[in-house]
Scaffold this motif. Structure first.
Motif, PDB file in Angstrom:
ATOM      1  N   GLY A  33       0.451  -1.429  -0.211  1.00 38.54           N
ATOM      2  CA  GLY A  33       0.247   0.271  -0.057  1.00 38.54           C
ATOM      3  C   GLY A  33       0.789   0.998   0.125  1.00 38.54           C
ATOM      4  O   GLY A  33      -0.096   2.657   0.315  1.00 38.54           O
ATOM      5  N   GLY A  34       2.154   0.842  -0.263  1.00 39.84           N
ATOM      6  CA  GLY A  34       3.029   2.521  -0.350  1.00 39.84           C
ATOM      7  C   GLY A  34       3.381   2.628   1.429  1.00 39.84           C
ATOM      8  O   GLY A  34       4.687   3.656   1.158  1.00 39.84           O
ATOM      9  N   LEU A  35       3.274   1.997   2.347  1.00 39.44           N
ATOM     10  CA  LEU A  35       3.946   2.454   3.731  1.00 39.44           C
ATOM     11  C   LEU A  35       5.620   1.783   3.513  1.00 39.44           C
ATOM     12  O   LEU A  35       5.924   1.220   3.142  1.00 39.44           O
ATOM     13  N   VAL A  42      -8.511   3.616   3.848  1.00 40.61           N
ATOM     14  CA  VAL A  42      -9.618   2.670   3.581  1.00 40.61           C
ATOM     15  C   VAL A  42      -9.101   1.012   3.376  1.00 40.61           C
ATOM     16  O   VAL A  42      -8.812   0.375   3.526  1.00 40.61           O
ATOM     17  N   TYR A  43      -7.616   1.081   2.626  1.00 39.19           N
ATOM     18  CA  TYR A  43      -7.302   0.294   1.950  1.00 39.19           C
ATOM     19  C   TYR A  43      -6.336  -0.354   3.116  1.00 39.19           C
ATOM     20  O   TYR A  43      -5.969  -1.776   3.722  1.00 39.19           O
ATOM     21  N   SER A  77      -7.319  -0.609   6.372  1.00 38.52           N
ATOM     22  CA  SER A  77      -8.929  -1.113   7.268  1.00 38.52           C
ATOM     23  C   SER A  77      -9.179  -2.432   6.314  1.00 38.52           C
ATOM     24  O   SER A  77      -9.288  -3.469   7.181  1.00 38.52           O
ATOM     25  N   LEU A  78      -8.893  -2.139   5.375  1.00 39.87           N
ATOM     26  CA  LEU A  78      -9.237  -3.525   4.395  1.00 39.87           C
ATOM     27  C   LEU A  78      -8.715  -4.466   4.345  1.00 39.87           C
ATOM     28  O   LEU A  78      -9.302  -5.515   4.579  1.00 39.87           O
ATOM     29  N   GLY A  79      -7.189  -3.745   5.222  1.00 42.15           N
ATOM     30  CA  GLY A  79      -6.066  -5.494   5.078  1.00 42.15           C
ATOM     31  C   GLY A  79      -6.308  -6.221   6.391  1.00 42.15           C
ATOM     32  O   GLY A  79      -6.334  -7.027   6.907  1.00 42.15           O
ATOM     33  N   LEU A  80      -6.668  -4.902   7.700  1.00 42.16           N
ATOM     34  CA  LEU A  80      -6.845  -5.681   8.643  1.00 42.16           C
ATOM     35  C   LEU A  80      -8.099  -6.612   8.649  1.00 42.16           C
ATOM     36  O   LEU A  80      -7.604  -7.441   9.378  1.00 42.16           O
ATOM     37  N   MET A  81      -8.838  -5.760   7.987  1.00 38.40           N
ATOM     38  CA  MET A  81     -10.469  -6.987   7.830  1.00 38.40           C
ATOM     39  C   MET A  81     -10.531  -7.944   7.761  1.00 38.40           C
ATOM     40  O   MET A  81     -10.456  -9.072   7.334  1.00 38.40           O
ATOM     41  N   LEU A  82      -9.941  -8.299   6.417  1.00 41.01           N
ATOM     42  CA  LEU A  82      -9.497  -9.478   5.227  1.00 41.01           C
ATOM     43  C   LEU A  82      -8.678 -10.256   5.642  1.00 41.01           C
ATOM     44  O   LEU A  82      -8.577 -11.430   6.557  1.00 41.01           O
ATOM     45  N   VAL A  83      -7.065 -10.417   6.504  1.00 41.72           N
ATOM     46  CA  VAL A  83      -6.583 -10.821   7.155  1.00 41.72           C
ATOM     47  C   VAL A  83      -6.987 -10.903   8.276  1.00 41.72           C
ATOM     48  O   VAL A  83      -6.711 -12.452   8.813  1.00 41.72           O
ATOM     49  N   CYS A  84      -7.432 -10.804   9.130  1.00 48.43           N
ATOM     50  CA  CYS A  84      -8.232 -10.894   9.969  1.00 48.43           C
ATOM     51  C   CYS A  84      -8.895 -12.543   9.972  1.00 48.43           C
ATOM     52  O   CYS A  84      -9.228 -12.800  10.388  1.00 48.43           O
TER      53      CYS A  84
END
Length: 280
Positions: A47-49, A110-111, A113-120
């Motif tokens: 995501g660019g971090l 959004v990106y 938060s989405l990663g947090l939800m999908l991986v969790c």
């Protein structure tokens, strides 16, 4: 490169079997947590971090996952998280793939938060699958393994028509169809042999076959196989957007953790939801 890839795969398999054989629930949850920590770190980088920022994101996300796993009643939180992940994979991910763009989810908040939800969601599905037994757990993750291996075989032998040339040029329709057919055939083989080998009655496939009609059972297997490809393609889209070939180099010869579990991200929550093995 091939020998490196094989050596890494062997080591990962040994670690997985050791954790499943002797780790118990605590060891399994810790193994999943370490895997998710790496996956969150890679998600942030895609995501660019910066690497340090991704590490902070990964530690925070993994700690939150641990809180969900240990401090809350699983039946109250697992279903909504898996359901939200399922909605994303069924609706938003295919839209992004059709557009060959992640613009819809590209805003940093959004990106992430989405990663947090999908991986969790995938992690919670793994934890839930483990409570149904090791055989059940392995039978769920094997859906992606079979789809991936046979898609590669059929793609190499017969692949001519590109499945998603702008996202992942190596994938073909022939490979995808071959992988799906093999998932269905091998799943029916498991169901057929379950009368002779009672251990197979603990598999996801056998339990799903008891719940659904033969036609619907085969249909859902095809759906799960299709979404294993969606997960793979979606991660390829993220890498394409970030200009990265692999999510990381944590696994020599394989790339990153996300490169290994991308197909599992949609399949794990969808498989558990389909079986109704999640308490609402």
């Amino acid at each position: 490169m091939l020998m490196t890839r094989i050596a890494t795969a062997v080591v990962l398999l040994i670690v997985l079997l050791a954790v499943l054989g002797w780790g118990g629930p605590t060891g399994w949850n810790e193994f999943v947590g370490i895997t998710l920590l790496a996956a969150f770190w890679e998600w942030g980088r895609l995501g660019g971090l910066k690497s340090s920022q991704s590490l902070v994101y990964a530690v925070f996300s993994t700690a939150l996952f641990g809180g969900l796993l240990y401090l809350s009643r699983p039946e109250t939180l697992t279903f909504p998280i898996l359901a939200l992940a399922g909605v994303f994979w069924v609706s938003i991910a295919p839209f992004c793939l059709r557009q060959v763009s992640i613009k819809l989810i590209s805003r940093p908040l959004v990106y992430l938060s989405l990663g947090l939800m999908l991986v969790c969601a995938a992690g919670l599905a793994l934890g839930l699958a483990y409570t149904h037994g090791v055989v059940f757990l392995l039978s769920v993750v094997a859906i992606c393994w079979v789809a991936d291996v046979f898609a590669y075989v059929f793609g190499r032998l017969f692949g001519k028509r590109k499945l998603a040339p702008r996202v992942s040029p190596g994938k073909s329709w022939e490979g995808a169809i071959g992988g799906t057919v093999c998932v269905i055939l091998l799943s029916w083989a498991v169901v057929s042999l379950a009368g002779h080998y009672t251990v197979l009655q603990d598999t996801w496939q056998f339990q799903a076959a008891q719940k659904f009609s033969p036609l619907l059972f085969s249909f859902w297997l095809a759906v799960l196989s299709a979404f294993s490809i969606v997960g793979d393609l979606f991660e390829s889209l993220l890498k394409r957007n970030s200009g990265m070939k692999d999510s990381s180099q944590l696994l020599p010869g394989h790339g990153g953790v996300l490169d290994r579990i991308d197909a599992q991200l949609p399949v794990l929550p969808l498989a558990m939801l389909l079986l109704g093995a999640v308490g609402a």
